[in-house]
Design a protein around this motif. Sequence first.
Motif, PDB file in Angstrom:
ATOM      1  N   ILE A  73       0.833  -1.203   0.000  1.00 42.36           N
ATOM      2  CA  ILE A  73       0.000   0.000   0.000  1.00 42.36           C
ATOM      3  C   ILE A  73       0.871   1.258   0.000  1.00 42.36           C
ATOM      4  N   ARG A  74       1.969   1.224   0.729  1.00 35.14           N
ATOM      5  CA  ARG A  74       2.870   2.381   0.772  1.00 35.14           C
ATOM      6  C   ARG A  74       3.566   2.608  -0.560  1.00 35.14           C
ATOM      7  N   GLU A  75       3.913   1.523  -1.251  1.00 33.53           N
ATOM      8  CA  GLU A  75       4.792   1.644  -2.410  1.00 33.53           C
ATOM      9  C   GLU A  75       4.080   1.755  -3.743  1.00 33.53           C
ATOM     10  N   MET A  76       2.872   1.239  -3.863  1.00 30.94           N
ATOM     11  CA  MET A  76       2.186   1.277  -5.158  1.00 30.94           C
ATOM     12  C   MET A  76       1.623   2.669  -5.435  1.00 30.94           C
ATOM     13  N   TRP A 164     -22.880  -6.242  -1.605  1.00 29.15           N
ATOM     14  CA  TRP A 164     -21.745  -7.065  -2.005  1.00 29.15           C
ATOM     15  C   TRP A 164     -21.285  -6.651  -3.391  1.00 29.15           C
ATOM     16  N   LEU A 165     -19.978  -6.473  -3.556  1.00 26.84           N
ATOM     17  CA  LEU A 165     -19.411  -6.161  -4.863  1.00 26.84           C
ATOM     18  C   LEU A 165     -18.986  -7.463  -5.533  1.00 26.84           C
ATOM     19  N   PRO A 166     -19.663  -7.891  -6.599  1.00 24.09           N
ATOM     20  CA  PRO A 166     -19.302  -9.147  -7.264  1.00 24.09           C
ATOM     21  C   PRO A 166     -17.928  -9.022  -7.909  1.00 24.09           C
ATOM     22  N   SER A 167     -17.217 -10.130  -7.964  1.00 25.60           N
ATOM     23  CA  SER A 167     -15.895 -10.088  -8.585  1.00 25.60           C
ATOM     24  C   SER A 167     -15.458 -11.475  -9.028  1.00 25.60           C
ATOM     25  N   ASP A 168     -14.593 -11.471  -9.992  1.00 25.89           N
ATOM     26  CA  ASP A 168     -13.811 -12.658 -10.349  1.00 25.89           C
ATOM     27  C   ASP A 168     -12.501 -12.094 -10.872  1.00 25.89           C
ATOM     28  N   PHE A 169     -11.649 -11.666  -9.938  1.00 29.71           N
ATOM     29  CA  PHE A 169     -10.483 -10.864 -10.282  1.00 29.71           C
ATOM     30  C   PHE A 169      -9.447 -11.611 -11.105  1.00 29.71           C
ATOM     31  N   LYS A 170      -9.551 -12.949 -11.193  1.00 27.28           N
ATOM     32  CA  LYS A 170      -8.612 -13.680 -12.034  1.00 27.28           C
ATOM     33  C   LYS A 170      -8.868 -13.415 -13.510  1.00 27.28           C
ATOM     34  N   LYS A 171     -10.078 -12.969 -13.857  1.00 28.03           N
ATOM     35  CA  LYS A 171     -10.424 -12.668 -15.246  1.00 28.03           C
ATOM     36  C   LYS A 171      -9.651 -11.442 -15.731  1.00 28.03           C
ATOM     37  N   LYS A 172      -9.685 -11.221 -17.041  1.00 28.13           N
ATOM     38  CA  LYS A 172      -8.975 -10.096 -17.656  1.00 28.13           C
ATOM     39  C   LYS A 172      -7.477 -10.128 -17.325  1.00 28.13           C
ATOM     40  N   ASN A 173      -6.923 -11.335 -17.234  1.00 33.91           N
ATOM     41  CA  ASN A 173      -5.503 -11.541 -16.922  1.00 33.91           C
ATOM     42  C   ASN A 173      -5.123 -11.061 -15.529  1.00 33.91           C
ATOM     43  N   GLY A 174      -6.105 -10.957 -14.641  1.00 37.20           N
ATOM     44  CA  GLY A 174      -5.838 -10.454 -13.310  1.00 37.20           C
ATOM     45  C   GLY A 174      -4.808 -11.275 -12.548  1.00 37.20           C
ATOM     46  N   TYR A 175      -4.932 -12.597 -12.616  1.00 38.74           N
ATOM     47  CA  TYR A 175      -3.969 -13.425 -11.882  1.00 38.74           C
ATOM     48  C   TYR A 175      -2.572 -13.288 -12.471  1.00 38.74           C
ATOM     49  N   ARG A 176      -2.476 -13.285 -13.796  1.00 42.16           N
ATOM     50  CA  ARG A 176      -1.161 -13.133 -14.436  1.00 42.16           C
ATOM     51  C   ARG A 176      -0.526 -11.804 -14.044  1.00 42.16           C
ATOM     52  N   ILE A 177      -1.323 -10.747 -14.076  1.00 39.46           N
ATOM     53  CA  ILE A 177      -0.791  -9.431 -13.705  1.00 39.46           C
ATOM     54  C   ILE A 177      -0.349  -9.420 -12.243  1.00 39.46           C
ATOM     55  N   SER A 178      -1.076 -10.123 -11.399  1.00 43.44           N
ATOM     56  CA  SER A 178      -0.694 -10.159  -9.987  1.00 43.44           C
ATOM     57  C   SER A 178       0.668 -10.836  -9.802  1.00 43.44           C
ATOM     58  N   THR A 179       0.956 -11.861 -10.594  1.00 46.30           N
ATOM     59  CA  THR A 179       2.263 -12.513 -10.476  1.00 46.30           C
ATOM     60  C   THR A 179       3.375 -11.583 -10.966  1.00 46.30           C
ATOM     61  N   GLU A 180       3.088 -10.800 -12.002  1.00 51.09           N
ATOM     62  CA  GLU A 180       4.080  -9.837 -12.503  1.00 51.09           C
ATOM     63  C   GLU A 180       4.328  -8.734 -11.472  1.00 51.09           C
ATOM     64  N   LEU A 181       3.257  -8.251 -10.853  1.00 47.09           N
ATOM     65  CA  LEU A 181       3.409  -7.217  -9.833  1.00 47.09           C
ATOM     66  C   LEU A 181       4.150  -7.756  -8.612  1.00 47.09           C
ATOM     67  N   SER A 182       3.935  -9.011  -8.305  1.00 43.21           N
ATOM     68  CA  SER A 182       4.649  -9.629  -7.184  1.00 43.21           C
ATOM     69  C   SER A 182       6.157  -9.619  -7.440  1.00 43.21           C
ATOM     70  N   GLU A 183       6.548  -9.858  -8.685  1.00 42.67           N
ATOM     71  CA  GLU A 183       7.968  -9.802  -9.028  1.00 42.67           C
ATOM     72  C   GLU A 183       8.479  -8.366  -8.988  1.00 42.67           C
ATOM     73  N   THR A 184       7.677  -7.447  -9.492  1.00 48.73           N
ATOM     74  CA  THR A 184       8.090  -6.037  -9.508  1.00 48.73           C
ATOM     75  C   THR A 184       8.355  -5.518  -8.109  1.00 48.73           C
ATOM     76  N   TYR A 185       7.456  -5.850  -7.176  1.00 48.14           N
ATOM     77  CA  TYR A 185       7.578  -5.346  -5.809  1.00 48.14           C
ATOM     78  C   TYR A 185       8.258  -6.338  -4.866  1.00 48.14           C
ATOM     79  N   GLN A 186       8.763  -7.435  -5.436  1.00 51.62           N
ATOM     80  CA  GLN A 186       9.481  -8.437  -4.641  1.00 51.62           C
ATOM     81  C   GLN A 186       8.671  -8.874  -3.422  1.00 51.62           C
TER      82      GLN A 186
END
Length: 212
Positions: A73-76, A164-186
Amino acid sequence: MNQRNYQKELESLIKGFGENKPSLLLHSCCAPCSSYVFTYLPKYFAVTDYFYNPNITAPEEYEMRREEIKRLIREMPDTQSVKFVEAEYQPKEFFEAAKGLESCPEGGERCAACFRLRLRKSAAYAAEHHYEYVTTTLTISPLKNAALINRIGEEAASEFGVRWLPSDFKKKNGYRISTELSETYQLYRQNYCGCVFSKRQDLDAALMRSMK
């Protein structure tokens, strides 16, 4: 019966928003799962991250995941307006919810009970503090049942009188992007959901593979 597309429901909902962002309580499980969600939801909502995860039964694991969320939260750049709230850490609440379900396979009834525990607590907090919406980062995982999570979330939100806010965040490449962001922010990426039963099953599976 047609299967619901929760991502399309979310997109349809946010199209109707004006300039004023509605308030959203976002239950988060860990920094990797939150990373993509943090690039998305703050564009449309005034987001408060709610860290309630009594299923993380090792205190050092709990502290690691909590601190990684706070660091992210601090860094993004997308999260400068995101607030952070930590619920009281009470692993006994998880053990009470999982009683009798200890031997259930991963993804079974124990996981449903865990989702219910965390989402009811989140919905109750959202109602008490007058948030307009509540949701969770849990749907980004390809290993978790998004329909089940949304159904439990809807029930919890209805019980406490919030939306309730419906979601399926893995869609639209969400999961792939999360793995890339995990690498970016270590980011620290855990290899199990958090509970001692999940970790035990993972260790048993690894042992079986090593014996083949």
